[in-house]
Enzyme design. Structure first.
Site, short mmCIF file in Angstrom:
data_model
loop_
_atom_site.label_atom_id
_atom_site.label_comp_id
_atom_site.label_asym_id
_atom_site.label_seq_id
_atom_site.Cartn_x
_atom_site.Cartn_y
_atom_site.Cartn_z
N GLU A 193 3.30 2.78 9.13
CA GLU A 193 2.61 1.52 8.78
C GLU A 193 3.11 0.94 7.46
O GLU A 193 3.04 -0.26 7.24
CB GLU A 193 1.09 1.73 8.74
CG GLU A 193 0.53 2.63 7.65
CD GLU A 193 0.47 4.11 8.03
OE1 GLU A 193 1.27 4.54 8.87
OE2 GLU A 193 -0.38 4.83 7.45
N HIS A 223 4.27 7.99 7.84
CA HIS A 223 3.37 6.83 7.92
C HIS A 223 4.19 5.57 8.18
O HIS A 223 4.57 4.86 7.24
CB HIS A 223 2.59 6.68 6.60
CG HIS A 223 1.55 7.72 6.42
ND1 HIS A 223 0.24 7.56 6.84
CD2 HIS A 223 1.62 8.96 5.88
CE1 HIS A 223 -0.45 8.65 6.56
NE2 HIS A 223 0.36 9.52 5.97
N CYS A 245 0.29 11.11 11.24
CA CYS A 245 0.13 12.20 10.28
C CYS A 245 -1.00 13.14 10.71
O CYS A 245 -0.81 13.98 11.57
CB CYS A 245 -0.04 11.66 8.87
SG CYS A 245 0.44 12.86 7.64
N1 GLN Z 1 -4.25 16.16 5.77
C1 GLN Z 1 -2.98 16.24 6.43
C2 GLN Z 1 -1.91 16.84 5.55
O1 GLN Z 1 -2.08 16.88 4.35
C3 GLN Z 1 -2.54 14.88 6.92
C4 GLN Z 1 -2.23 13.92 5.82
C5 GLN Z 1 -2.20 12.49 6.23
O2 GLN Z 1 -2.73 12.14 7.28
N2 GLN Z 1 -1.57 11.68 5.43
O3 GLN Z 1 -0.89 17.26 6.01
#
Ligand code: GLN
Length: 690
Positions: free
Chosen positions: A656, A654, A445
């Site tokens: 994970e 994500h 992300c």
């Molecule tokens: N801050 C980034 C976004 O909002 C990444 C978010 C995250 O890592 N879950 O897109």
């Protein structure tokens, strides 16, 4: 009409109509009358409720204990749902700092929840249905919303009180689980008995225990037995007090589970039984164990689940936890190591002054902030016969530390999710080190977004390339936002386009939850998933993983299947999936939580590779939808990887959250393999003196 107890042993389905709670409150419904019909339904189907509370101190591992019991019940063939009710006033966990509260876990339905839900999903090897996590904040806000409707709403001008209005709402969210298909409904009350915020929850559970048949509810209390080294004694007094508190709110425990650092003697158990009014054979122990995955076996040895079945008049069926036992014994026996650096923003809580002075303290919190990442790495490690030695590093600390010195002993680098500008420059430097040094790199992300910015700055030669999230408005021109704010996207849960403004409020407004992604053949991501899927076929159905085209990944998938509106033009998701399959793409579903995204204006330049330099390949993208009469949302790239680098991959989702001990996630599997290969190559080079 289904038979009581029958056809409830299969899978847990998402509760129909859940959106009326989460997304579009339907005020025409009457909470009270609905509760009555849920109660009747629960009685008709002979559903069993297990309420878990904690006493003495927090962080005793109620979630892990509940999930271990749930895993054993599931092993017996019962459909189990698990729910967490958190007494704090936040509406959900989405706005909470991971350093204070641990990671924000995301479920299929896009709920931003307490990290205990991760324990539930990993230990039960399940996808939790909707309605699995609620807070006091959410409950109160629903009550107040209803009150604001005045005489048009269901409260009709009455005085609104904790009892019955708040307690009715709590009972409502618990009782909605009765339509999820679960036979056993487990509910964990967060916090410690006696907390002011927790009282309405205890009161609601007390009422439910009176309203449901006596053999259909069970109260389990988890307590702590401190050990006084000086006198060599385990003390039971705090437990007695906490049971007293529990009784004061009308909850009599049926089972007590004692958490203790030392062995608990028969005498101690006898004393607790006597003083707390619980049968001796209903006092169980939860020892400190090396791995949480050992707890089901620990409970099995004590025949906890048999006792639970006896008290709930459930048939205690045979069960087999052999695969989990093999997993933990493999984990404990691992000899070979692979060292992975996790460079994040929520690693430790050193004061800025300590940082200024370069004082390095032992990180204490990273394990909670990145719980699912750490677990996913370890699941993959066991499959490859490697103990994953995690080296947690706070990005900010690289203001004072030398990157090469800190990272040279690591075989792979992972940059996990994060928010805001703190530490981003240091993370960019770490990513550059991984890219230039050919060291396996996994960006999740925020980690992907940073990898794109790093490439734009250092390979494309654009020093002001940035992300809207951390661009410096004074020095960086807006024209080079490689990562930009997503103002619209297709929402697969509702079948509509979601719109956001830059000044929209923060809570619950990201692109959240399970979304489909098409993987392009010939890419590393594709072969990682394909490989895991083929391996799953060899190992048997339970291990088939993440490839949706033949085996549905998730029990929640029906939500999407039914949610599609007729307005989608020209194709439905099913059509798009069929087309994708014909083109040789794989469809996978992954959980998301982001507000920013790779700017489509730069997709082309990222994939060019100027002057023979390495280039990015788009390995996964969201299906391109159009909706009649509406602007088409921008194209979302989900996975990118560097073509020539040994292993350099970032994903917008994500992964994970979908890794399970017996079903490691394909991307983690591939990353840990690449890091292990990197280590072996380095070792053999070293041996040959090169
Ligand atoms: N801050 C980034 C976004 O909002 C990444 C978010 C995250 O890592 N879950 O897109």
């Amino acid at each position: 009409m289904s038979q009581p107890g029958k056809d409830r042993d299969a899978k847990v389905q998402p509760a129909a109509g859940w959106r009326s709670i989460h997304e579009s409150p339907d005020h025409s419904k009457n909470i009270r009358s609905e509760n009555i019909s849920y109660l009747k339904n629960a009685e008709r189907h002979d559903l069993k409720f297990i309420f878990i509370t904690g006493g003495v101190i927090s962080s005793l591992g109620k979630g892990v204990a509940g999930a271990s019991l749930g895993a054993l019940l599931k092993g017996m063939g019962y459909a189990v749902s698990m729910q967490k009710l958190d007494p704090y006033l936040n509406t959900d966990a989405g706005t909470m700092n991971p350093l204070q509260h641990g990671e924000v876990y995301v479920t299929d339905d896009g709920a931003e929840t307490d990290m205990d839900l991760g324990h539930y999903e990993r230990l039960l090897d399940t996808h939790l249905p909707v309605n699995s996590c609620f807070t006091s904040g959410f409950i109160y806000s629903r009550v107040i919303e209803t009150e604001r409707q005045g005489s048009a709403g269901e409260y009709r001008g009455k005085t609104i009180q904790i009892v019955p209005h708040v307690t009715d709402m709590i009972k409502h969210v618990i009782l909605r689980q009765t339509i999820s298909g679960a036979k056993v409904i487990m509910v964990e009350i967060g916090g410690t008995v006696g907390d002011i915020e927790g009282l309405p929850f205890c009161e609601a559970v007390h009422e439910l225990r009176n309203e449901l048949p006596p053999r259909n509810t069970l109260s389990i209390h988890l307590t702590y037995l401190p050990y006084l080294r000086i006198s060599g004694e385990t003390k039971t007094k705090p437990t007695q007090h906490s049971v007293k508190e529990l009784r004061a709110v009308g909850l009599r425990p049926d089972i007590i589970i004692c958490r203790s650092d030392e062995d608990v003697t028969e005498d101690t158990r006898y004393k607790i039984a006597k003083t707390c009014g619980v049968a001796f054979d209903s006092i169980f122990v939860s020892k400190n164990l090396d791995y949480v995955y050992m707890l089901p076996e620990h409970f099995k040895e004590q025949r906890l689940v048999e006792k639970v079945c006896e008290l709930l008049s459930l048939e205690a069926k045979p069960f087999d936890i052999g695969p989990m036992i093999r997993f933990t014994s493999n984990l404990a026996a691992l000899k070979k190591e692979v060292r992975i650096a996790v460079v994040g923003k929520y690693v430790d809580q050193e004061s800025p002054k300590d940082r200024q002075e370069g004082v390095k303290k032992k990180p204490i919190t990273y394990y909670e902030s990145y719980k699912s990442v750490i677990e996913a790495l370890s699941h993959a490690g066991v499959r490859h016969g490697r103990r994953v030695d995690i080296c947690p590093l706070e990005a900010d600390d690289f203001k004072f530390l030398d990157i090469a010195e800190e990272l040279s002993s690591c075989d792979g680098i992972l940059v996990p999710g994060g928010f805001g500008d703190r530490g981003y420059e240091q993370m960019l430097a770490v990513i550059r080190y991984a890219r230039e040094g050919g060291k396996p790199f996994f960006g999740i992300c925020f980690g992907l977004q940073l990898a794109i910015v790093e490439y734009a700055r250092n390979v494309l030669g654009l020093p002001h390339a940035s992300s809207e999230e951390f661009r410096n408005p004074l020095s960086d021109p807006p024209g080079e936002d490689f990562i930009y704010f997503m103002s619209s996207w297709y929402n697969y849960r509702t079948g509509t386009i979601d719109y956001r403004k830059r000044d929209s409020s923060i809570g619950g407004t990201m692109r959240l939850g399970l979304q489909p992604c098409f993987l392009n053949p010939g890419t590393r991501a594709y072969s990682a998933y394909r490989g895991a899927y083929d391996e799953g076929l060899r190992r048997g159905a339970e291990n088939r993983s993440y490839v949706y085209d033949e085996v549905p990944l998730t029990e929640s998938i029906n939500v999407y299947r039914t949610a599609f509106s007729q307005d989608i033009d020209p194709k439905t998701l099913a059509d798009l999936e069929r087309d994708a399959r014909e083109k040789g793409l794989l469809t996978v579903y992954e959980r998301h939580r982001h507000r920013y995204e790779i700017n489509p204006a730069f997709h082309a330049v990222l994939t060019l590779g100027p002057g023979g330099a390495d280039r990015f390949v788009i390995s996964g993208e969201a299906p391109k939808f159009t909706v009649k009469g509406q602007n088409t949302p921008p194209h979302i790239v989900e996975v990118m990887e560097l073509e020539k680098h040994p292993w350099f991959l970032g994903c917008q989702f994500h992964p994970e959250f979908l890794s399970r001990p017996l079903r490691p996630h394909p991307l983690f599997l591939d990353f840990v393999k690449a890091a292990s290969d990197f280590k072996d190559r380095r070792k053999s080079k070293g041996q040959h003196g090169s």
